[in-house]
Design a protein around this motif. Structure first.
Motif, short mmCIF file in Angstrom:
data_model
loop_
_atom_site.label_atom_id
_atom_site.label_comp_id
_atom_site.label_asym_id
_atom_site.label_seq_id
_atom_site.Cartn_x
_atom_site.Cartn_y
_atom_site.Cartn_z
N GLN A 267 0.86 -1.18 0.00
CA GLN A 267 0.00 0.00 0.00
C GLN A 267 0.90 1.24 0.00
OE1 GLN A 267 -3.39 -0.16 -0.31
NE2 GLN A 267 -2.97 -2.34 -0.59
N LEU A 268 1.05 1.84 -1.18
CA LEU A 268 1.87 3.05 -1.28
C LEU A 268 1.12 4.24 -0.68
CD1 LEU A 268 3.06 2.57 -4.96
CD2 LEU A 268 4.53 2.49 -2.93
N ASN B 211 2.29 -3.90 8.93
CA ASN B 211 2.81 -3.35 10.19
C ASN B 211 3.01 -1.84 10.11
OD1 ASN B 211 3.64 -3.71 12.87
ND2 ASN B 211 5.80 -3.87 12.28
N THR B 212 1.96 -1.13 9.70
CA THR B 212 2.04 0.31 9.47
C THR B 212 1.65 1.10 10.71
OG1 THR B 212 1.53 -0.05 7.14
CG2 THR B 212 1.20 2.18 7.99
N VAL C 224 3.95 4.76 8.17
CA VAL C 224 5.22 4.11 7.81
C VAL C 224 5.12 2.62 8.13
CG1 VAL C 224 7.70 4.01 8.23
CG2 VAL C 224 6.52 6.22 8.22
N SER C 225 5.47 1.81 7.14
CA SER C 225 5.48 0.37 7.33
C SER C 225 6.79 -0.05 8.00
CB SER C 225 5.34 -0.32 5.97
OG SER C 225 5.51 -1.71 6.09
N GLY D 178 10.19 -1.75 4.89
CA GLY D 178 8.97 -0.96 4.89
C GLY D 178 9.26 0.54 4.87
N ASN D 179 10.36 0.93 5.51
CA ASN D 179 10.73 2.36 5.51
C ASN D 179 11.82 2.66 4.47
OD1 ASN D 179 13.01 1.29 6.62
ND2 ASN D 179 12.94 2.43 8.55
#
Ligand code: MN
Length: 262
Positions: free
Chosen positions: A38-39, A162-163, A167-168, A200-201
């Motif tokens: 998910q952008l 895990n957002t 931020v993921s 994720g980041n």
């Protein structure tokens, strides 16, 4: 007369039949519930996978059922082709990948204990060198598969992404490690259990999304959302990666299998 190559195939088939080799599925199942990237705004997201029922033993198909599938390219367990990234915009599309590079030795690196303590853990060059000091150099055409333990969340979209505050928080690799893997090792590909090959980041690193930038830029491939890497040996298994040959495609959902000594 039997050639040694024919003998090798016969041995493979014999050992698959007698159980000394087994086939492990490294693929997440594809459904509308499969977790997907998910952008954040303002970027555009791909559609999730879905199945559209067209005929089901009815007037439109009295003897059969068949469906349409709707999906983005980068959904579920999938391959990133070199053309996916700006660092290799004229690179191979997914139909152009030399198929010999889609089968190779599996190098499995276990970071699950460290990810359990730190979901933002980044793999470093020294971690890969430590693996090599035990198991030997990464091989030409090999696939470095990182077992983070993240596959345990693969059926739970929120846990998988895990957002927090946009931020993921999922593991990845440092820019230095990505550059070193891309430029100094002869591997064909890099595989992870998370939704993408970068952390994720990863947008906060330099360059942004360094695994994409360096690996795809160096004509290597990525595989995401792998499962069951924890059941593979660190070395000695064979991985088979099967993306669809989509003409012009930047990636494709893929079935990924490992052939593993029992
Ligand atoms: Mn992708």
């Amino acid at each position: 007369m039997t050639t040694s190559a024919e003998t090798a195939v016969d041995q493979l088939l014999t050992h698959l039949a007698d159980g000394r080799l087994r086939v492990v599925d490294l693929t997440n199942r594809l459904s509308a519930d499969t977790p997907t990237l998910q952008l954040p705004e303002p970027f555009a997201n791909l559609i999730d996978f879905s199945l559209e029922h067209v005929s089901e033993f009815d007037d439109s198909g009295p003897l059969w059922r068949h469906n349409n599938i709707h999906t983005g390219e980068h959904i579920g367990t999938h391959l990133d082709a070199p053309r996916h990234w700006i660092s290799n915009r004229d690179g191979d599309d997914v139909s152009q990948l030399p198929v010999g590079r889609l089968i190779g030795p599996a190098h499995v690196l276990d970071i699950s204990a460290r990810v359990a303590d730190d979901p933002d853990f980044l793999l470093e060059i020294d971690d890969i060198r430590a693996w090599e000091s035990t198991h030997g150099p990464l091989r030409a055409g090999g696939w470095l598969l990182v077992h983070s333990g993240w596959d345990r969340y693969a059926q739970d979209r929120d846990a998988f992404l895990n957002t927090t505050d946009g931020v993921s928080h999922t593991p990845g690799m440092s820019s230095a490690a990505a550059r070193w893997l891309a430029e100094e090792t002869p591997i064909a590909g890099y595989g992870v259990e998370t939704v993408g090959i970068d952390a994720g980041n990863g947008f906060s690193l330099d360059p942004p999304m360094p695994a994409h930038h360096h690996l795809l830029g160096a004509d290597k491939y990525g595989i995401t959302s792998l499962q069951n890497l924890g059941s593979l040996p660190a070395s000695g298994a064979l991985v088979v990666v099967c993306p669809l040959p989509i003409v012009g495609g930047t990636g494709s959902p893929a079935r990924v299998l490992a052939v593993v000594p029992s």
